[in-house]
Design an enzyme around this catalytic site. Sequence first.
Site, PDB file in Angstrom:
ATOM      1  CG  ASP A   1      -6.051 -35.913   9.974  1.00  0.00           C
ATOM      2  OD1 ASP A   1      -5.414 -35.275   9.125  1.00  0.00           O
ATOM      3  OD2 ASP A   1      -5.794 -37.081  10.263  1.00  0.00           O
TER       4      ASP A   1
ATOM      5  NE  ARG B   1      -5.829 -40.729  16.620  1.00  0.00           N
ATOM      6  CZ  ARG B   1      -5.302 -40.625  15.400  1.00  0.00           C
ATOM      7  NH1 ARG B   1      -4.133 -40.049  15.227  1.00  0.00           N
ATOM      8  NH2 ARG B   1      -5.925 -41.096  14.344  1.00  0.00           N
TER       9      ARG B   1
ATOM     10  CD  GLU C   1       0.815 -38.128  15.480  1.00  0.00           C
ATOM     11  OE1 GLU C   1       0.548 -38.835  16.477  1.00  0.00           O
ATOM     12  OE2 GLU C   1       0.101 -38.098  14.462  1.00  0.00           O
TER      13      GLU C   1
ATOM     14  CD  GLN D   1       4.507 -39.108  13.231  1.00  0.00           C
ATOM     15  OE1 GLN D   1       3.971 -39.955  13.958  1.00  0.00           O
ATOM     16  NE2 GLN D   1       3.971 -38.702  12.101  1.00  0.00           N
TER      17      GLN D   1
END
Length: 452
Positions: free
Chosen positions: A175, A211, A414, A429
């Site tokens: 992302d 994030r 993760e 995860q």
Amino acid sequence: MPYDPANPLAARAAEILRANDTGALIKAAPSLYPHQWSWDAAFITVGLAHVDLDRAVAEMRHLLRGQWRNGMIPQIQFNPDVDKYAYFPDAGRWAVQLVTTDAPRTVHTSGIVQPPVHAMAVRQLCENAEPERAREIAREFFAPLREWHRYLLSARDPENSGLVTIVHPWESGMDNSPRWDAALARIEVPADDLPPYTRRDLTHVSDPSQRPTDADYDRYLWIVEVLKRGSYRVESMYERLPFRVKDVFFSALLVNANESLIRIATLADADLDDLDLIEEWIQRGRRGLAESWHEELGRCLDTDLITGEAINVDTIALLSPILAGQLSPTMRDVMKNLWRSTIFTGAPGLRWPLPPSTSTGAQQFNPTRYWRGPVWPVINWLMWYAWNRMGEFAIADELRQAALDQIETTGFYEYMNPLTGEGLGTDRQSWTAAAVLDLLSVDNVTEGSQEP
Ligand code: 9WN
């Protein structure tokens, strides 16, 4: 080597998948990602195939309930059992059923894609099954996978370049990789036109610095808005899309997936026309990747279609050619040197010789922020799979050992800080657990692998 419940790491991995299993789907992670993600489901299938083949087949079958009529396999299939505040953007925000009849009627999905690792997963199912069962699996999944790849090579490649156009950073699976910084920064979000929203990811990950930033989130949501207003018909609004990139990592995975699809087609007794078509897709993909090779820089690079410029950042995507395989001897050496160089596993200060998502030497490197430096266990798995396929067993074995040590020491996170080894993002995860299960079954990949 079959799954061995007496191996504590394998048992923990299997337990994580069981705990994340709702009975219908396996959540990508217990609370941060409570739905079924497209490429996560494929990786989960690869690992789960060793523990419970039928459950692994069911996971892939469940994912395909969300396939659109145009062949698209969407990035997320929403779990109807969690409340709408569990994850954002939720099904209501995507509103796919309100704007297009391509979307399934009874299943809620998002309206974009993720990398095509599904055929690789189905091939793994076939390889783990008895011959008759393998043929059944191949017959069940062949046509949906062919339509998925057809979608990617038509709607997402109007230029006929062999390279897939992604229209949202989420489509890359990476992302907020710095690969997308310049293309994203150019997007102006009209403040009065972006419906308000509340981020949910920050309620699960305590440290926001792990994030994406709020400014990036606004842009992500703005692209969703543009896509929704165009009924998610990428082909008809192509020129107007604010983010359009030829993604080499995605495209290399598609070549790899088409090679798996040939195997599946053969098992399914598909028509010769289908085999010819898939062969043609593979050749087209290889041509596209060859054209993305910048000789003067010694790099395979994405292209920003809006500026026409190559995106030159030191990220894991520089290794895309190994995912497609069949490299010339020179290219093979270039890739091996790159892998061992200070850009990747030879970087000073690494806790384990594992490739950081963004090179430690890149100006954008950040050891804790999502895709901007951390090591991702699932990417380690993918690289291990690729080196094995190329017959580079020494690299693959070293990588496997380091990847397993990392998880044994840190846990099933993760992503991890490449310098300290600290676990980041969410714990437990699913794809991390799946990667461990497959890494622990070496004879399945190492012995069976050779260039297709
Ligand atoms: C958006 C589920 C997904 C992965 C992606 C990863 C992350 C989602 C998010 O989690 O993305 O798709 O909310 O950040 O980047 O690769 O599939 O594990």
